[in-house]
Design an enzyme around this catalytic site. Structure first.
Site, mmCIF file in Angstrom:
data_model
loop_
_atom_site.group_PDB
_atom_site.id
_atom_site.type_symbol
_atom_site.label_atom_id
_atom_site.label_comp_id
_atom_site.label_asym_id
_atom_site.label_seq_id
_atom_site.Cartn_x
_atom_site.Cartn_y
_atom_site.Cartn_z
ATOM 1 N N THR A 198 38.570 23.340 -1.376
ATOM 2 C CA THR A 198 37.667 22.422 -0.311
ATOM 3 C C THR A 198 38.611 23.104 0.365
ATOM 4 O O THR A 198 39.577 22.711 1.118
ATOM 5 C CB THR A 198 37.713 21.259 -0.934
ATOM 6 O OG1 THR A 198 37.591 20.005 0.284
ATOM 7 C CG2 THR A 198 39.049 20.707 -0.956
ATOM 8 N N ASP A 199 37.727 22.743 2.184
ATOM 9 C CA ASP A 199 38.586 22.639 3.035
ATOM 10 C C ASP A 199 39.699 21.538 3.739
ATOM 11 O O ASP A 199 40.788 21.464 3.760
ATOM 12 C CB ASP A 199 37.997 22.448 4.323
ATOM 13 C CG ASP A 199 36.659 21.263 4.466
ATOM 14 O OD1 ASP A 199 36.615 20.320 3.838
ATOM 15 O OD2 ASP A 199 35.980 21.359 5.800
ATOM 16 N N GLU A 200 39.430 20.031 2.675
ATOM 17 C CA GLU A 200 40.231 18.817 2.905
ATOM 18 C C GLU A 200 41.822 19.399 2.555
ATOM 19 O O GLU A 200 42.799 18.340 2.588
ATOM 20 C CB GLU A 200 39.125 18.072 1.997
ATOM 21 C CG GLU A 200 38.213 17.606 2.545
ATOM 22 C CD GLU A 200 37.579 16.313 1.787
ATOM 23 O OE1 GLU A 200 38.254 15.109 1.518
ATOM 24 O OE2 GLU A 200 36.483 16.080 2.043
ATOM 25 N N TYR A 236 42.039 12.528 -3.525
ATOM 26 C CA TYR A 236 40.806 13.624 -4.186
ATOM 27 C C TYR A 236 41.417 14.647 -3.315
ATOM 28 O O TYR A 236 42.079 15.806 -4.425
ATOM 29 C CB TYR A 236 39.521 13.354 -3.486
ATOM 30 C CG TYR A 236 39.032 14.841 -3.345
ATOM 31 C CD1 TYR A 236 38.258 15.637 -4.682
ATOM 32 C CD2 TYR A 236 39.111 15.287 -2.126
ATOM 33 C CE1 TYR A 236 37.509 17.038 -4.189
ATOM 34 C CE2 TYR A 236 37.522 16.641 -2.111
ATOM 35 C CZ TYR A 236 37.639 16.988 -2.844
ATOM 36 O OH TYR A 236 36.375 18.250 -3.221
ATOM 37 N N LYS A 248 43.184 18.274 -4.864
ATOM 38 C CA LYS A 248 42.668 20.058 -4.674
ATOM 39 C C LYS A 248 43.772 20.881 -4.973
ATOM 40 O O LYS A 248 43.682 21.829 -4.850
ATOM 41 C CB LYS A 248 41.599 19.976 -4.070
ATOM 42 C CG LYS A 248 40.197 18.642 -4.261
ATOM 43 C CD LYS A 248 39.055 20.005 -5.587
ATOM 44 C CE LYS A 248 38.824 21.092 -5.337
ATOM 45 N NZ LYS A 248 37.799 21.827 -6.832
HETATM 46 P P1 NAD Z 1 29.866 17.117 -8.258
HETATM 47 O O1 NAD Z 1 31.006 15.668 -7.924
HETATM 48 O O2 NAD Z 1 28.590 17.053 -7.746
HETATM 49 O O3 NAD Z 1 29.817 18.166 -9.932
HETATM 50 C C1 NAD Z 1 31.574 17.530 -10.358
HETATM 51 C C2 NAD Z 1 30.275 18.244 -11.767
HETATM 52 O O4 NAD Z 1 31.902 18.318 -12.489
HETATM 53 C C3 NAD Z 1 30.123 16.853 -12.637
HETATM 54 O O5 NAD Z 1 28.704 17.469 -13.260
HETATM 55 C C4 NAD Z 1 30.537 16.498 -13.301
HETATM 56 O O6 NAD Z 1 30.413 15.944 -14.718
HETATM 57 C C5 NAD Z 1 31.870 17.688 -13.687
HETATM 58 N N1 NAD Z 1 32.987 17.256 -13.899
HETATM 59 C C6 NAD Z 1 33.827 16.547 -14.240
HETATM 60 N N2 NAD Z 1 34.939 16.228 -14.754
HETATM 61 C C7 NAD Z 1 34.905 17.210 -15.977
HETATM 62 C C8 NAD Z 1 35.571 17.573 -16.376
HETATM 63 N N3 NAD Z 1 36.898 17.028 -16.824
HETATM 64 N N4 NAD Z 1 35.177 18.584 -17.350
HETATM 65 C C9 NAD Z 1 34.058 18.701 -17.585
HETATM 66 N N5 NAD Z 1 32.782 18.888 -15.731
HETATM 67 C C10 NAD Z 1 34.003 17.870 -15.579
HETATM 68 O O7 NAD Z 1 31.008 17.878 -7.008
HETATM 69 P P2 NAD Z 1 30.351 18.663 -6.177
HETATM 70 O O8 NAD Z 1 29.656 18.180 -4.988
HETATM 71 O O9 NAD Z 1 29.310 19.554 -6.537
HETATM 72 O O10 NAD Z 1 31.603 19.854 -6.004
HETATM 73 C C11 NAD Z 1 31.570 20.668 -7.347
HETATM 74 C C12 NAD Z 1 33.212 21.319 -6.351
HETATM 75 O O11 NAD Z 1 32.758 21.928 -5.366
HETATM 76 C C13 NAD Z 1 34.803 20.880 -6.732
HETATM 77 O O12 NAD Z 1 35.600 21.340 -6.952
HETATM 78 C C14 NAD Z 1 34.585 20.413 -5.291
HETATM 79 O O13 NAD Z 1 36.258 20.111 -5.477
HETATM 80 C C15 NAD Z 1 33.833 21.623 -4.123
HETATM 81 N N6 NAD Z 1 33.917 21.608 -3.344
HETATM 82 C C16 NAD Z 1 32.691 20.388 -2.645
HETATM 83 C C17 NAD Z 1 31.936 20.192 -1.247
HETATM 84 C C18 NAD Z 1 31.322 19.439 -1.222
HETATM 85 O O14 NAD Z 1 30.963 18.628 0.157
HETATM 86 N N7 NAD Z 1 30.391 18.678 -2.018
HETATM 87 C C19 NAD Z 1 32.662 20.892 -0.692
HETATM 88 C C20 NAD Z 1 33.878 21.666 -0.723
HETATM 89 C C21 NAD Z 1 34.218 22.415 -1.665
HETATM 90 O O1 TDX Z 2 28.945 5.974 4.025
HETATM 91 C C1 TDX Z 2 28.647 6.849 4.411
HETATM 92 N N1 TDX Z 2 28.688 6.280 6.118
HETATM 93 C C2 TDX Z 2 29.707 8.174 6.089
HETATM 94 O O2 TDX Z 2 30.518 7.195 7.131
HETATM 95 C C3 TDX Z 2 29.505 8.355 3.339
HETATM 96 C C4 TDX Z 2 29.233 7.939 1.637
HETATM 97 C C5 TDX Z 2 30.900 8.535 4.051
HETATM 98 N N2 TDX Z 2 30.669 8.049 5.447
HETATM 99 C C6 TDX Z 2 31.443 9.538 6.395
HETATM 100 C C7 TDX Z 2 32.793 10.002 5.636
HETATM 101 C C8 TDX Z 2 32.953 11.344 6.113
HETATM 102 O O3 TDX Z 2 33.781 11.249 7.556
HETATM 103 O O4 TDX Z 2 30.609 10.370 6.011
HETATM 104 C C9 TDX Z 2 31.351 11.903 6.022
HETATM 105 C C10 TDX Z 2 31.490 12.948 4.894
HETATM 106 O O5 TDX Z 2 31.305 11.571 3.466
HETATM 107 P P1 TDX Z 2 31.312 12.695 2.421
HETATM 108 O O6 TDX Z 2 30.109 12.701 2.238
HETATM 109 O O7 TDX Z 2 31.985 10.846 1.563
HETATM 110 O O8 TDX Z 2 31.816 13.924 2.006
HETATM 111 P P2 TDX Z 2 34.099 14.199 2.583
HETATM 112 O O9 TDX Z 2 34.478 13.059 2.776
HETATM 113 O O10 TDX Z 2 33.839 14.743 3.389
HETATM 114 O O11 TDX Z 2 33.524 15.255 1.772
HETATM 115 C C11 TDX Z 2 32.949 16.287 1.446
HETATM 116 O O12 TDX Z 2 33.522 17.321 1.587
HETATM 117 C C12 TDX Z 2 34.551 17.767 1.364
HETATM 118 C C13 TDX Z 2 32.402 15.936 -0.337
HETATM 119 O O13 TDX Z 2 32.890 14.613 -0.837
HETATM 120 C C14 TDX Z 2 34.050 16.948 -1.136
HETATM 121 O O14 TDX Z 2 33.496 17.115 -2.310
HETATM 122 C C15 TDX Z 2 33.883 18.456 -0.358
HETATM 123 O O15 TDX Z 2 35.395 18.678 -0.684
#
Ligand code: NAD
Ligand code: TDX
Length: 336
Positions: free
Chosen positions: A121-123, A148, A152
Site C-alpha cells: 500500500t501507499d500508506e 496497519y 504493512k
Molecule cells: P480485505 O480486508 O477486504 O481482505 C483481506 C482478506 O484477507 C479477507 O478475505 C480475509 O479473510 C483474509 N485474511 C485476513 N487474515 C488472514 C489470514 N491470517 N490468513 C488468511 N487469510 C486472511 O482487504 P483488501 O482491501 O482486499 O486488501 C487486500 C490487500 O491489498 C491487503 O494486503 C492490503 O494491504 C492491500 N491494499 C489495499 C488497498 C485498499 O484500498 N483496500 C490499497 C492498497 C493495498
Molecule cells: O466513515 C468514514 N469517513 C471518513 O471520512 C471512513 C470509514 C473513512 N473516512 C476517511 C478516512 C480516510 O481519509 O476516508 C478516507 C478513506 O478511509 P478508508 O476507506 O478507511 O481508507 P484508508 O484509511 O485511506 O486506507 C485504505 O487505503 C489504503 C485501505 O483501507 C487500506 O487497506 C489501503 O492500504
C-alpha cells in the site's frame, strides 16, 4: 496451466483479482487460501467457486502454507488485516497476519523456490502535506503512521530482505486507495453508499480535507497481472491512477449527488487519530517500463467508477444488509 495461489482471495481486492484472472487470464489454475475473517466472504466468489480450488486456512499456519506453496508456481499475496480504524482499536491481528503471515509465506517460497508477488500500500510511505508537490515513488523512504501501515511496512521490509539475502524471486507493488464491488462496508466509499441506501447520513471524519489517490480495483488488478508477467524480479512498482486532487469532502459530495441527495446531506464526525493527510502516487515506472494504463482516470473516471460502484451496492443489498447495523454500532462507539 500455471498454478497460482491467491492469499486473501475472498476479500475485496483478492476476490476482484480472482474474477479478473478467470475472465482475462485463462492460463492460470487458481487456488485461494483465505481465513474467512470478518472481511472475507466466500460469496464474493460464488459465481466462480466451481472454477477455483478454495482452501479455508490461515497464512500463519506453517504446515499448510508449506504444502500449498509447494503445489503452486506463483503466490499472489493479498491476505492482510486492512482497516486502519480497526488497527487503532486492536493492533494484534495486524501484527500477526501482516508480519508473521508474510514471514510464513516467505519461508515457504524460499524453501520451494517459487515466484511471489507481494501486495502492499501507499500508506507505508506516511503522508504528504496538502501543498507538497511531491508524489510517492519507489525510492520514497518508509514512514508509516498507524498500526496497519506499520505492519504493512514491516511485511514489505521482510520481502525486500528475503530478496536481497536469499535471492527469492519476488516483486512488490504499492497501490493507493481502491474502490469497487465487494469492498467491505467499513471502508469510506461503500460505508457512505450503504449509509444513503439505509437512509443514514454519510459520515465525514473531521473537516474532510484529506486526499486519497483513488483507483478502481480493476485498474489495480490489471497492473498486478502486468507486474507478474513482465516485472523485473526484485523490483517494487508504484500503482496509482493520478486521482490525487479529490479530497474526502468532494468524494462524499459526489456520492450524495450521484445518489440524488443534496450535496450537503452528510455530517461531520470525530476525526481518526493520527489521520494521514494526503497520499499521491507517481506511477511513471509502471507506465513507462511496463506500458500500464488505467481505464478509470481523473474526475470523470472517478464519476463513472463511482456510479458503477453505487449501482453494484444498490443491486446487491443482500450482500451487505445483514452487516450494516453491526458496522455502524462499532463506529458509533468512537463517535464516528
Ligand atoms: P480485505 O480486508 O477486504 O481482505 C483481506 C482478506 O484477507 C479477507 O478475505 C480475509 O479473510 C483474509 N485474511 C485476513 N487474515 C488472514 C489470514 N491470517 N490468513 C488468511 N487469510 C486472511 O482487504 P483488501 O482491501 O482486499 O486488501 C487486500 C490487500 O491489498 C491487503 O494486503 C492490503 O494491504 C492491500 N491494499 C489495499 C488497498 C485498499 O484500498 N483496500 C490499497 C492498497 C493495498
Ligand atoms: O466513515 C468514514 N469517513 C471518513 O471520512 C471512513 C470509514 C473513512 N473516512 C476517511 C478516512 C480516510 O481519509 O476516508 C478516507 C478513506 O478511509 P478508508 O476507506 O478507511 O481508507 P484508508 O484509511 O485511506 O486506507 C485504505 O487505503 C489504503 C485501505 O483501507 C487500506 O487497506 C489501503 O492500504
Amino acid at each position: 496451466m500455471t498454478k497460482m495461489l491467491v492469499t486473501g482471495g475472498a476479500g475485496f481486492i483478492g476476490a476482484n483479482f480472482v474474477h479478473y484472472t478467470l475472465k482475462h487470464k485463462p492460463e492460470y489454475d487458481v487456488t485461494v487460501i483465505d481465513k474467512l475473517t470478518y472481511a472475507g466472504n466466500p460469496d464474493n466468489l460464488k459465481s466462480i467457486l466451481d472454477q477455483v480450488n478454495f482452501v479455508t486456512g490461515d497464512i500463519c499456519d506453517r504446515e499448510l502454507m508449506d504444502k500449498l506453496v509447494a503445489e503452486t508456481d506463483i503466490v499472489v499475496h493479498f491476505a492482510a488485516e486492512s482497516h486502519n480504524d480497526n488497527s487503532l482499536r486492536e493492533p494484534w491481528p495486524f501484527v500477526e497476519t501482516n508480519i508473521i503471515g508474510t514471514y510464513t509465506i516467505l519461508e515457504a517460497v524460499r524453501k520451494h523456490d517459487k515466484r511471489l508477488h507481494h501486495i502492499s500500500t501507499d500508506e507505508v510511505f506516511g503522508d504528504l502535506e496538502l501543498d507538497d508537490p511531491n508524489r510517492f515513488t519507489e525510492e520514497t523512504p518508509y514512514n508509516p503512521s498507524s498500526p496497519y501501515s506499520s505492519t504493512k511496512a514491516g511485511s514489505d521490509h521482510l520481502v525486500r530482505a528475503w530478496i536481497r539475502s536469499f535471492g527469492i524471486k519476488a516483486t512488490i507493488s504499492n497501490c493507493s486507495n481502491n474502490y469497487g464491488p465487494y469492498q467491505h462496508i467499513e471502508k469510506f466509499i461503500p460505508r457512505q453508499i450503504t449509509n444513503i441506501l439505509s437512509d443514514i447520513k454519510p459520515k465525514l471524519y473531521g473537516t474532510g480535507e484529506q486526499v486519497r489517490d483513488w483507483i478502481h480495483v480493476d485498474d489495480h488488478n490489471s497492473a498486478v497481472h502486468l507486474i507478474i508477467e513482465q516485472g523485473k524480479l526484485g523490483d517494487t512498482y508504484i500503482i496509482g491512477a493520478d486521482n490525487d486532487h479529490v479530497n474526502n469532502k468532494a468524494v462524499i459530495e459526489l456520492i450524495c449527488e450521484l445518489m440524488g441527495k443534496g450535496a450537503d446531506w452528510y455530517e461531520h464526525v470525530n476525526d481518526r487519530p493520527g489521520h494521514d493527510m494526503r497520499y499521491a502516487m507517481n506511477s511513471t515506472k509502471l507506465r513507462t517500463e511496463l506500458g500500464w494504463q488505467p481505464q478509470y482516470t481523473d474526475q470523470d473516471g472517478m464519476r463513472n467508477g463511482l456510479q458503477a460502484t453505487i449501482d453494484w451496492y444498490t443491486e446487491n443489498d443482500e450482500w451487505w444488509k445483514a452487516e450494516k447495523a453491526k458496522v455502524e454500532a462499532k463506529y458509533a462507539e468512537q463517535g464516528q
